[in-house]
Design a protein around this motif. Structure first.
Motif, PDB file in Angstrom:
ATOM      1  N   UNK A  92       0.867  -1.169   0.000  1.00 50.56           N
ATOM      2  CA  UNK A  92       0.000   0.000   0.000  1.00 50.56           C
ATOM      3  C   UNK A  92       0.911   1.229   0.000  1.00 50.56           C
ATOM      4  N   UNK A  93       0.969   1.911  -1.124  1.00 49.45           N
ATOM      5  CA  UNK A  93       1.930   2.995  -1.317  1.00 49.45           C
ATOM      6  C   UNK A  93       1.713   4.127  -0.319  1.00 49.45           C
ATOM      7  N   UNK A  94       0.473   4.506  -0.091  1.00 55.22           N
ATOM      8  CA  UNK A  94       0.189   5.613   0.832  1.00 55.22           C
ATOM      9  C   UNK A  94       0.649   5.243   2.247  1.00 55.22           C
ATOM     10  N   UNK A  95       0.357   4.005   2.652  1.00 54.10           N
ATOM     11  CA  UNK A  95       0.754   3.565   3.984  1.00 54.10           C
ATOM     12  C   UNK A  95       2.279   3.539   4.117  1.00 54.10           C
ATOM     13  N   UNK A  96       2.967   3.080   3.081  1.00 51.16           N
ATOM     14  CA  UNK A  96       4.434   3.036   3.104  1.00 51.16           C
ATOM     15  C   UNK A  96       5.014   4.448   3.200  1.00 51.16           C
ATOM     16  N   UNK A  97       4.427   5.395   2.493  1.00 56.86           N
ATOM     17  CA  UNK A  97       4.904   6.786   2.544  1.00 56.86           C
ATOM     18  C   UNK A  97       4.700   7.350   3.948  1.00 56.86           C
ATOM     19  N   UNK A  98       3.543   7.080   4.536  1.00 59.98           N
ATOM     20  CA  UNK A  98       3.267   7.569   5.893  1.00 59.98           C
ATOM     21  C   UNK A  98       4.238   6.960   6.886  1.00 59.98           C
ATOM     22  N   UNK A  99       4.494   5.640   6.766  1.00 57.83           N
ATOM     23  CA  UNK A  99       5.468   4.989   7.648  1.00 57.83           C
ATOM     24  C   UNK A  99       6.848   5.614   7.487  1.00 57.83           C
ATOM     25  N   UNK A 100       7.252   5.865   6.244  1.00 55.49           N
ATOM     26  CA  UNK A 100       8.563   6.457   5.986  1.00 55.49           C
ATOM     27  C   UNK A 100       8.690   7.850   6.574  1.00 55.49           C
ATOM     28  N   UNK A 101       7.660   8.667   6.389  1.00 54.25           N
ATOM     29  CA  UNK A 101       7.685  10.026   6.937  1.00 54.25           C
ATOM     30  C   UNK A 101       7.726   9.981   8.460  1.00 54.25           C
ATOM     31  N   UNK A 102       6.922   9.093   9.052  1.00 60.62           N
ATOM     32  CA  UNK A 102       6.888   8.971  10.513  1.00 60.62           C
ATOM     33  C   UNK A 102       8.248   8.559  11.061  1.00 60.62           C
ATOM     34  N   UNK A 103       8.837   7.522  10.470  1.00 54.95           N
ATOM     35  CA  UNK A 103      10.160   7.078  10.930  1.00 54.95           C
ATOM     36  C   UNK A 103      11.212   8.160  10.726  1.00 54.95           C
ATOM     37  N   UNK A 104      11.117   8.891   9.622  1.00 52.67           N
ATOM     38  CA  UNK A 104      12.061   9.976   9.371  1.00 52.67           C
ATOM     39  C   UNK A 104      11.941  11.087  10.402  1.00 52.67           C
TER      40      UNK A 104
END
Length: 65
Positions: free
Chosen positions: A16-28
């Motif tokens: 799920x691209x949107x979920x992956x982007x949100x996870x990446x931003x959160x971890x960043x």
């Protein structure tokens, strides 16, 4: 006679691209925040060191032997 057999298969979906982007931003943001806290602690220690050095409470030179 037996009716048609239906076998349930697990549906495999791609990421799920949107979920992956949100996870990446959160971890960043978390990693950036921790790095910033580390940087602030180093700044605080350096400021305390120079304040004590200026007050004469500590010295970086070994006085006479």
């Amino acid at each position: 006679m037996a009716g048609p057999h239906r076998i349930g298969h697990a549906v495999t979906q791609g990421p799920n691209v949107v979920k992956e982007i949100i996870y990446g931003i959160t971890l960043g943001l978390i990693a950036g925040g921790l790095w910033k806290i580390h940087h602030w602690n180093n700044q605080r220690r350096t400021k305390e060191f120079y304040d004590l050095l200026e007050k004469g409470e500590i010295s970086t030179v070994v006085e006479g032997e």
